[in-house]
Design a protein around this motif. Structure first.
Motif, short mmCIF file in Angstrom:
data_model
loop_
_atom_site.label_atom_id
_atom_site.label_comp_id
_atom_site.label_asym_id
_atom_site.label_seq_id
_atom_site.Cartn_x
_atom_site.Cartn_y
_atom_site.Cartn_z
N LEU A 14 44.16 37.68 35.24
CA LEU A 14 45.31 37.71 34.88
C LEU A 14 46.32 37.11 35.48
N ASN A 15 47.46 36.66 35.11
CA ASN A 15 48.44 35.86 36.05
C ASN A 15 49.03 36.89 37.14
N SER A 16 49.13 38.03 36.89
CA SER A 16 49.43 38.88 37.94
C SER A 16 48.36 39.10 39.15
N GLU A 17 47.20 39.12 38.80
CA GLU A 17 45.99 39.04 39.59
C GLU A 17 45.96 37.82 40.43
N TRP A 18 46.29 36.64 39.83
CA TRP A 18 46.32 35.39 40.50
C TRP A 18 47.59 35.16 41.61
N ASP A 19 48.48 35.87 41.03
CA ASP A 19 49.75 35.78 41.99
C ASP A 19 49.57 36.61 43.30
N GLU A 20 48.93 37.72 43.20
CA GLU A 20 48.26 38.54 44.33
C GLU A 20 47.38 37.67 45.03
N PHE A 21 46.36 37.15 44.36
CA PHE A 21 45.51 36.46 45.14
C PHE A 21 46.09 35.24 46.09
N LYS A 22 46.92 34.66 45.29
CA LYS A 22 47.49 33.57 46.18
C LYS A 22 48.44 33.84 47.41
N LYS A 23 49.09 35.20 47.36
CA LYS A 23 49.49 35.91 48.44
C LYS A 23 48.53 36.36 49.48
N LYS A 24 47.64 36.90 49.13
CA LYS A 24 46.78 37.77 49.85
C LYS A 24 45.76 36.74 50.65
N LYS A 25 45.32 35.81 49.79
CA LYS A 25 44.14 34.61 50.06
C LYS A 25 42.85 35.16 49.94
N LYS A 26 42.63 36.59 49.66
CA LYS A 26 41.37 37.15 49.29
C LYS A 26 41.49 37.86 48.21
N PHE A 27 40.52 37.74 47.20
CA PHE A 27 40.41 38.48 45.95
C PHE A 27 39.00 39.51 46.07
N PHE A 28 39.38 40.76 46.17
CA PHE A 28 38.28 41.83 46.20
C PHE A 28 38.04 42.37 44.95
N GLY A 29 38.48 42.02 43.83
CA GLY A 29 38.25 42.20 42.47
C GLY A 29 39.26 43.02 41.78
N ASN A 30 39.10 43.07 40.52
CA ASN A 30 40.06 44.14 39.57
C ASN A 30 39.07 45.43 39.51
N SER A 31 39.83 46.47 38.65
CA SER A 31 39.15 47.71 38.78
C SER A 31 37.68 47.78 37.93
N LEU A 32 37.59 46.86 37.08
CA LEU A 32 36.29 46.66 36.39
C LEU A 32 35.15 46.16 37.61
N ASP A 33 35.96 45.22 38.63
CA ASP A 33 34.85 44.86 39.53
C ASP A 33 34.45 45.77 40.64
N ILE A 34 35.41 46.46 40.99
CA ILE A 34 35.55 47.52 41.92
C ILE A 34 34.42 48.54 41.68
N SER A 35 34.66 49.00 40.18
CA SER A 35 33.82 49.93 39.74
C SER A 35 32.17 49.50 39.40
N GLY A 37 30.85 47.10 41.50
CA GLY A 37 30.24 47.03 42.72
C GLY A 37 30.10 45.49 43.29
N PHE A 38 30.82 44.68 42.27
CA PHE A 38 30.70 43.22 42.26
C PHE A 38 31.80 42.39 41.65
N ILE A 39 32.07 41.33 42.11
CA ILE A 39 33.00 40.42 41.53
C ILE A 39 32.25 39.81 40.04
N PHE A 92 34.03 39.17 48.65
CA PHE A 92 35.24 38.97 48.08
C PHE A 92 35.40 37.40 48.04
N ILE A 93 36.36 36.84 47.36
CA ILE A 93 36.60 35.34 47.12
C ILE A 93 37.81 35.16 48.00
N ASP A 94 37.37 34.11 48.84
CA ASP A 94 38.39 33.51 49.76
C ASP A 94 39.13 32.35 48.90
N PHE A 95 40.62 32.42 49.07
CA PHE A 95 41.40 31.46 48.26
C PHE A 95 40.73 29.92 48.43
#
Length: 104
Positions: A14-35, A37-39, A92-95
């Protein structure tokens, strides 16, 4: 299990996830990924089905690709939807690993 045929894997978000990823430079997944256990990632041929299944009602999404070589130590190819092998990222994914971005 490895799938050496693919040079790139893809992430839809989602665009909101992308915006957060750009800010934090790391993506640990959304709720589906977290539940899970992987992205969840896709091959190029799996992206459209992933969009239809999980993002069909979204107005705008981001799709980006990652070079498999950059993440292969954290990547596992596992059977998932329709008994197909899907790339699953454990970590996690590094930006800086994002290679190409498509906004839709």
């Amino acid at each position: 299990m490895k799938n050496n045929k693919e040079s790139f894997v893809y992430r839809v978000m989602l665009n909101s996830e992308w915006d957060e990823f750009k800010k934090k430079k790391k993506f640990f997944g959304n709720s589906l990924d977290i539940s899970s256990g992987f992205i969840h990632l896709s091959t190029e041929s799996q992206v459209n089905t992933t969009i239809e299944k999980y993002y069909n009602n979204e107005n705008s999404i981001v799709i980006f690709r990652i070079n498999v070589k950059d993440i292969e130590n954290k990547l596992k190819w596992e059977k998932s939807r329709d008994n197909e092998l899907f790339p699953h990222l454990y970590g996690f994914i590094d930006f800086f690993n994002v290679k190409k971005i498509n906004l839709s």
